[in-house]
Design a protein around this motif. Structure first.
Motif, PDB file in Angstrom:
ATOM      1  N   UNK A 109       0.811  -1.218   0.000  1.00  0.00           N
ATOM      2  CA  UNK A 109       0.000   0.000   0.000  1.00  0.00           C
ATOM      3  C   UNK A 109       0.843   1.266   0.000  1.00  0.00           C
ATOM      4  N   UNK A 110       2.168   1.117   0.007  1.00  0.00           N
ATOM      5  CA  UNK A 110       3.075   2.260   0.001  1.00  0.00           C
ATOM      6  C   UNK A 110       3.706   2.415  -1.380  1.00  0.00           C
ATOM      7  N   UNK A 111       3.952   3.672  -1.767  1.00  0.00           N
ATOM      8  CA  UNK A 111       4.349   3.962  -3.134  1.00  0.00           C
ATOM      9  C   UNK A 111       5.860   4.043  -3.340  1.00  0.00           C
ATOM     10  N   UNK A 112       6.563   4.623  -2.395  1.00  0.00           N
ATOM     11  CA  UNK A 112       7.992   4.860  -2.566  1.00  0.00           C
ATOM     12  C   UNK A 112       8.738   4.393  -1.317  1.00  0.00           C
ATOM     13  N   UNK A 113       9.993   3.976  -1.534  1.00  0.00           N
ATOM     14  CA  UNK A 113      10.815   3.447  -0.447  1.00  0.00           C
ATOM     15  C   UNK A 113      12.215   4.028  -0.493  1.00  0.00           C
ATOM     16  N   UNK A 114      12.802   4.183   0.686  1.00  0.00           N
ATOM     17  CA  UNK A 114      14.199   4.546   0.764  1.00  0.00           C
ATOM     18  C   UNK A 114      15.062   3.299   0.681  1.00  0.00           C
ATOM     19  N   UNK A 115      16.366   3.508   0.752  1.00  0.00           N
ATOM     20  CA  UNK A 115      17.306   2.400   0.593  1.00  0.00           C
ATOM     21  C   UNK A 115      17.575   1.670   1.908  1.00  0.00           C
ATOM     22  N   UNK A 116      17.161   2.251   3.006  1.00  0.00           N
ATOM     23  CA  UNK A 116      17.312   1.604   4.301  1.00  0.00           C
ATOM     24  C   UNK A 116      18.560   2.034   5.038  1.00  0.00           C
ATOM     25  N   UNK A 117      18.510   1.942   6.355  1.00  0.00           N
ATOM     26  CA  UNK A 117      19.661   2.224   7.207  1.00  0.00           C
ATOM     27  C   UNK A 117      19.723   1.148   8.289  1.00  0.00           C
ATOM     28  N   UNK A 118      20.933   0.644   8.530  1.00  0.00           N
ATOM     29  CA  UNK A 118      21.109  -0.471   9.456  1.00  0.00           C
ATOM     30  C   UNK A 118      21.138   0.022  10.893  1.00  0.00           C
ATOM     31  N   UNK A 119      20.373  -0.648  11.737  1.00  0.00           N
ATOM     32  CA  UNK A 119      20.409  -0.417  13.177  1.00  0.00           C
ATOM     33  C   UNK A 119      20.791  -1.733  13.845  1.00  0.00           C
ATOM     34  N   UNK A 120      21.840  -1.678  14.642  1.00  0.00           N
ATOM     35  CA  UNK A 120      22.293  -2.870  15.358  1.00  0.00           C
ATOM     36  C   UNK A 120      22.324  -2.557  16.849  1.00  0.00           C
TER      37      UNK A 120
END
Length: 123
Positions: A109-120
């Motif tokens: 249901x979402x149109x656009x996405x970012x590339x992501x960022x890692x959280x550890x």
């Protein structure tokens, strides 16, 4: 088109905090809502929170309610995710997404996405 760029991920100890940012550019006026998701290795992408651009409306999943806060700076076209009391199980790649007022917890249901960022989160 809308471009989304996340930042702010990193390594943090359990109990610590991080603030993620998502800067939006392009035809942002065409999207009414912004959301945060995460995906841990071997798991499906999970919806976390939603905020409306033009209203004081937020939604949270039960897994993060009370620990995470979504906010926005409309002048900067930026959405934030303040994450407190982090746990090792919060370790994942965090994504922001742009959608409409009809966008739900469903990924499609979402149109656009970012590339992501890692959280550890270390124990």
């Amino acid at each position: 088109q809308v471009q989304l760029v996340e930042s702010g991920g990193g390594l943090v100890q359990a109990g610590g905090s991080l603030r993620l940012s998502c800067a939006a550019s392009g035809r942002t006026f065409s999207e009414n809502a912004m959301g945060w998701f995460r995906q841990a290795p071997g798991k499906e992408r999970e919806w976390l929170a939603t905020i409306r651009w033009n209203a004081i409306i937020t939604y949270y999943s039960d897994s993060v309610k009370g620990r995470f806060t979504i906010s926005k700076d409309r002048a900067k076209n930026t959405v934030y995710l303040q994450m407190n009391s982090l746990k090792p199980e919060d370790t994942a790649v965090y994504y922001c997404a742009a959608g409409t007022a009809q966008s739900t917890s469903r990924i499609r249901s979402w149109d656009y996405w970012g590339q992501g960022t890692q959280v550890t989160v270390s124990s």
